[in-house]
Write a protein that holds these residues in place. Structure first.
Motif, PDB file in Angstrom:
ATOM      1  N   LYS A   1       0.837  -1.203   0.000  1.00  0.00           N
ATOM      2  CA  LYS A   1       0.000   0.000   0.000  1.00  0.00           C
ATOM      3  C   LYS A   1       0.865   1.243   0.000  1.00  0.00           C
ATOM      4  CE  LYS A   1      -3.797  -1.613  -0.189  1.00  0.00           C
ATOM      5  NZ  LYS A   1      -4.608  -2.569   0.545  1.00  0.00           N
ATOM      6  N   ILE A   2       1.830   1.271   0.926  1.00  0.00           N
ATOM      7  CA  ILE A   2       2.632   2.487   1.044  1.00  0.00           C
ATOM      8  C   ILE A   2       3.517   2.648  -0.179  1.00  0.00           C
ATOM      9  CG2 ILE A   2       4.387   3.593   2.452  1.00  0.00           C
ATOM     10  CD1 ILE A   2       2.978   2.468   4.847  1.00  0.00           C
ATOM     11  N   GLY A   3       3.961   1.513  -0.733  1.00  0.00           N
ATOM     12  CA  GLY A   3       4.723   1.600  -1.972  1.00  0.00           C
ATOM     13  C   GLY A   3       3.907   2.216  -3.088  1.00  0.00           C
ATOM     14  N   LEU A   4       2.613   1.884  -3.134  1.00  0.00           N
ATOM     15  CA  LEU A   4       1.755   2.474  -4.155  1.00  0.00           C
ATOM     16  C   LEU A   4       1.582   3.975  -3.945  1.00  0.00           C
ATOM     17  CD1 LEU A   4      -1.003  -0.131  -4.805  1.00  0.00           C
ATOM     18  CD2 LEU A   4       0.654   0.738  -6.384  1.00  0.00           C
ATOM     19  N   ILE A   5       1.579   4.406  -2.690  1.00  0.00           N
ATOM     20  CA  ILE A   5       1.564   5.852  -2.449  1.00  0.00           C
ATOM     21  C   ILE A   5       2.785   6.471  -3.105  1.00  0.00           C
ATOM     22  CG2 ILE A   5       1.694   7.651  -0.706  1.00  0.00           C
ATOM     23  CD1 ILE A   5       0.320   5.833   1.186  1.00  0.00           C
ATOM     24  N   GLY A   6       3.923   5.784  -2.953  1.00  0.00           N
ATOM     25  CA  GLY A   6       5.143   6.284  -3.576  1.00  0.00           C
ATOM     26  C   GLY A   6       4.984   6.410  -5.079  1.00  0.00           C
ATOM     27  N   ILE A   7       4.267   5.455  -5.696  1.00  0.00           N
ATOM     28  CA  ILE A   7       4.090   5.523  -7.148  1.00  0.00           C
ATOM     29  C   ILE A   7       3.214   6.717  -7.513  1.00  0.00           C
ATOM     30  CG2 ILE A   7       3.108   4.307  -9.111  1.00  0.00           C
ATOM     31  CD1 ILE A   7       4.053   1.734  -7.704  1.00  0.00           C
ATOM     32  N   LEU A   8       2.206   6.991  -6.671  1.00  0.00           N
ATOM     33  CA  LEU A   8       1.398   8.191  -6.923  1.00  0.00           C
ATOM     34  C   LEU A   8       2.272   9.431  -6.885  1.00  0.00           C
ATOM     35  CD1 LEU A   8      -1.888   7.792  -4.872  1.00  0.00           C
ATOM     36  CD2 LEU A   8      -1.457   7.272  -7.236  1.00  0.00           C
ATOM     37  N   MET A   9       3.187   9.460  -5.907  1.00  0.00           N
ATOM     38  CA  MET A   9       4.057  10.624  -5.766  1.00  0.00           C
ATOM     39  C   MET A   9       5.006  10.743  -6.952  1.00  0.00           C
ATOM     40  SD  MET A   9       2.918  11.799  -3.198  1.00  0.00           S
ATOM     41  CE  MET A   9       1.561  10.996  -2.444  1.00  0.00           C
ATOM     42  N   ARG A  10       5.384   9.582  -7.485  1.00  0.00           N
ATOM     43  CA  ARG A  10       6.276   9.526  -8.638  1.00  0.00           C
ATOM     44  C   ARG A  10       5.747  10.410  -9.776  1.00  0.00           C
ATOM     45  NH1 ARG A  10      10.752   9.120 -10.922  1.00  0.00           N
ATOM     46  NH2 ARG A  10       9.833  11.113 -10.724  1.00  0.00           N
TER      47      ARG A  10
END
Lengths: 222, 198, 86, 225, 106
Positions: D210-219
């Motif tokens: 989940k938190i990794g996907l947040i990182g992708i959003l930030m990407r």
């Protein structure tokens, strides 16, 4: 007040460690009702809203797209299950978590729409839901500090003291805000002005059932 | 009377609701200061005084609750001990790596306890596991909502979405704007005509 | 050994100071400055958790604070970029 | 010997500090709430609700038992989840206000930070390895932080929807793992070790993805040229 | 004379200085520097409580938060600068609509 006074005799318990779900006639009735509604909602189709357009004879059909429909149906089913769980739970903190789950799913059901007004009210409701983290969890923690237990069974037999009443009041404000009753209705009422009525219905039903259950909890522990 | 009507009108605006809620909650919290507060010392899941385990030099310092790995259970005071058959076993369990770490240095108690086994896992997974189910479902639901919105609306996915739809929408919106412009033109012309007529 | 109560008081003081600064501090009209000011309150809470020996909660708090900051900054910069007035 | 370390009643320190910590938490909450009541702009209110969440942590932590620590972790994650969903709704609302149809590309960023090219691999590796060792919520948050920094430092822009869905599916499956583990605890108590590992692993995978996907959003947001 | 300078007092001093600095400084980049002072104080406090693994993780996660701050600040700075150049986003929207319009042949 004891649990038996309010909901009838306890028919049975589902022990899951410290969290005991208990079944008495009142809770079982609420549980079955909300599950029936959830089943109905999961098999029903949405309606299409028709808005007359301003200044011309055309009309604007607001339908629910397939992707949106799937997303909202899923969240509506989760909302129904969460409400059903909140009906039979026997633990204070567990109840607040169910409440939080219902809150976030309610936001989700309307978040997929395209009307700015509806999104605005969903956002305002979300802000309330975030603030409700304090009264819900904090109130449960104050009751825990005052009595040393979170189980409704134990709380029912402990006589109320001012600190417990304060914790319960704080929780009451939290539940009122999260389910959008009396002075806070506007944030939720605006959310209903969107197509997809069965899913909107579950928002209504869940807050109704939660209020009934929370009043019962208040009467039990105080 | 008109004041009340004004108040109701204000309440009907969703923008004011969070602020009203904040005021009510804040006032209620201030009431808490006149109520006698005190911690009931008879709690469940009691922990020792802070730093006492560290000062005693225990290897898994803040979370040592006794017991031996796979030999004897640790100390856990649950609400309903009769509901949990294996109470205390997770508490005392340590993975082989954790045991190695424990032998190496006395200052790694937190990570040893956080790896599978240990007291918090006992509470989070076993005795109060249902809370954790709900809590992780909340995270999952929030993430489903956020990622759905992100994929469909807020992240730029133009090359993958069907561009036709986009174009159609753009045409419709520009159509509307053109209509509005025409409308305002017409009104202006009417005004002009009226003036001239006069 | 030092007195543990002092740490709790320091943590509470930092949290109070940080929250006051977040609400009424200088220049908080700018959402960026307001977000940075919440960091003070968060460190205060971390100190309280540390004194209460809730080290696992402390670890999780430190990790989630970063994520929350990231999310808030995303919202702020996206809104500024769109020129939205909220 | 150890059992004697664990007291019968709550230690004097916790009970003597309780009122102080509780009142402190209430004051912090009050300040935050009054701030919300006085503020008019939406994004500012979102930032201020963060303060209310911190006040909640103090109120819960003040109890000072192991149970209160176990209650803090859900509280933290609930706050994180809600702030994520609500900020996304805010962004989507504003985008609808500006323009209905056309999509929006975040402005690319032209920066050349030394730390973004050298450090991330190392930090991310440490964080992920450590997070896997920790497991559970804490491990998930830590490993997720590692994934976030790794994703932020890459220059490839975004991921196709299929991959996003795939990572989401991983977290869904790991959620099921954890549910199976939980049911095992009560149906087959003799396999508690297996269920412990199922639960720990499932939760780790779930939170970290989940938190990794947040990182992708930030990407997407901090996309660099 | 100097015996009051030990790890606890130093960490407390760092945290207090950092907190005051974060609040009183005006520029966001100065604030970020003071945030790192604040976090250094927290790090020392954790060390003085002897939780070395927590301290280790804090040491790894603190730069991460600083990176997040820097990235966001630079981005917002850029956005504000470009907003000063053309500070009406409406023009951009209209431009896009016009583009689509010509493509659609309407």
């Amino acid at each position: 007040m004891l649990i038996e006074d309010l909901g009838g005799n306890i028919l049975g318990t589902i022990p899951l460690g410290d969290i005991v779900l208990y079944l008495n006639p009142l809770h079982l009735f609420l549980f079955v009702t909300i599950l029936l509604f959830t089943a109905l909602i999961s098999i029903s189709r949405t309606e299409t809203q028709v808005e007359a357009m301003f200044g011309s004879l055309d009309e604007n059909k607001v339908a629910v797209g397939l992707k949106e429909f799937k997303q909202r149906r899923f969240l509506a089913i989760i909302c129904g299950i969460a409400t059903a769980g909140a009906m039979i739970t026997g633990d204070l903190f567990n109840f607040t978590l169910f409440m939080a789950l219902i809150g976030i799913v309610n936001i989700g059901i309307v978040s997929a729409v395209k009307q700015v007004d509806v999104l605005n009210s969903a956002y305002q409701y979300g802000l309330i839901a975030m603030m409700c983290g304090l009264p819900l969890f904090g109130g449960a923690a104050i009751i825990l500090a005052a009595t040393g237990t979170l189980s409704l069974f134990e709380l029912a037999s402990i006589p109320a003291n001012p600190m417990m009443i304060f914790g319960a009041l704080v929780m009451l404000v939290g539940v009122a805000g999260e389910s959008g009753i009396a002075p806070f209705f506007a944030s939720k009422a605006e959310m209903f002005r969107t197509p997809g009525s069965p899913f909107i219905l579950i928002i209504h039903l869940s807050s109704l059932f939660i209020i009934v259950r929370f009043v019962e909890i208040l009467l039990t522990i105080l | 009377m008109p004041k009340i009507a004004k108040l109701w009108n204000k309440l009907a605006n969703p923008k004011n609701i969070p602020r009203l809620f904040a005021v009510i909650l804040g006032l209620l919290l201030i009431v808490g200061f006149i109520i006698p507060m005190g911690l009931n010392t008879d709690q469940i899941y009691i922990r020792p005084a802070p730093q006492s385990q560290m000062d005693a030099g225990l290897a898994i310092a803040p979370y040592d609750r006794g017991g031996e790995v796979l030999v004897s259970p640790g100390v856990t005071e649950a609400q309903y001990p009769e509901n949990s058959k294996n109470l205390g076993w997770i508490n005392s369990y340590m993975t082989p790596i954790a045991e190695l770490l424990k032998a190496l240095s006395p200052y790694f108690g937190t990570s040893i306890c956080a790896s599978p086994g240990g007291l918090i896992d006992e509470i989070l997974y076993y005795t109060r596991g249902f809370d954790t189910i709900l809590e992780s479902s909340i995270l999952m639901m929030a993430f489903i909502i956020a990622s759905w919105l992100a994929i469909n609306f807020t992240i730029d996915r133009k090359e993958e979405r069907d561009i036709k739809e986009d174009v159609k929408r753009a045409i419709a919106s520009s159509d509307r704007i053109a209509n509005e412009v025409e409308e305002s033109n017409r009104k202006a012309r009417e005004k002009q005509a009226k003036k001239e007529f006069r | 050994m030092f007195n543990l109560a002092i740490w709790v008081y320091l943590g509470l003081a930092l949290t109070l100071f940080g929250s006051l600064a977040t609400v009424w501090g200088p220049g908080v009209k700018d959402p960026v400055i307001r977000t940075i000011n919440t960091e003070v309150a968060s460190v205060g809470v971390s100190l309280i958790l540390l004194t209460y020996n809730s080290t696992l909660a402390l670890l999780t708090l430190i990790a989630t604070t970063i994520i929350v900051t990231l999310i808030l900054f995303r919202a702020i910069s996206r809104l500024e970029e769109m020129g939205a007035d909220v | 010997m150890v059992a004697s370390v664990i007291p019968q009643f709550v230690p004097a320190f916790y009970s003597s500090m309780y009122t102080t910590a509780l009142y402190g938490g209430l004051i912090v909450a009050f300040i935050g709430l009054i701030g919300i009541a006085m503020e008019k702009r939406d994004i500012q209110i979102l930032i201020l609700t963060d303060l209310v969440g911190l006040a909640m942590l103090i109120v819960v932590a003040a109890v000072g038992t192991d149970l209160s620590e176990a209650l803090i972790l859900p509280g933290l994650v609930v706050e994180l989840a809600e702030i994520m969903a609500i900020s996304e709704i805010l962004i989507s609302r504003e985008m609808r206000k500006v323009d209905e149809g056309t999509s929006f590309t975040p402005m690319p960023l032209k920066i050349d930070m030394e730390i973004m090219t050298t450090a991330p691999n190392f930090i991310a590796l440490i964080l992920i390895a450590y997070g896997v060792f920790l497991s559970g919520f804490t491990g998930g948050a830590v490993a997720g932080g590692g994934i976030v920094i790794y994703v932020l430092s890459r220059k490839v822009r975004g991921l196709p929807i299929f991959v996003l869905d795939g990572v989401g599916a991983i977290s869904g499956i790991s959620w099921c793992l954890w549910i199976i583990g939980f049911i095992f605890f009560f149906l087959l108590p003799q396999y508690w070790l297996l269920s412990l590992f199922l639960a720990a692993l499932g939760l780790l995978l779930k939170v970290a993805s989940k938190i990794g996907l947040i990182g992708i959003l930030m990407r997407e947001e901090y996309g660099r040229k | 004379m100097l015996e009051f300078i030990d790890i606890t007092t130093v960490s407390m001093a760092l945290m207090i200085i950092g907190a005051i600095g974060v609040v009183l400084l005006k520029k966001p980049l100065d604030k970020v520097i003071m945030v790192s002072v604040l976090e250094a104080g927290l790090f020392l406090a954790i060390v003085s409580f002897k939780y070395l693994d927590v301290a280790f993780l804090t040491a790894v996660l603190d730069p991460l938060s600083i990176i997040v701050f820097l990235l966001a600040l630079i981005k917002i700075n850029n956005v504000r600068k470009s907003k000063l150049d053309d500070h009406s986003s409406l023009d951009k929207v209209n431009y896009i609509i016009e583009n689509e319009n010509s493509k659609g042949g309407k």
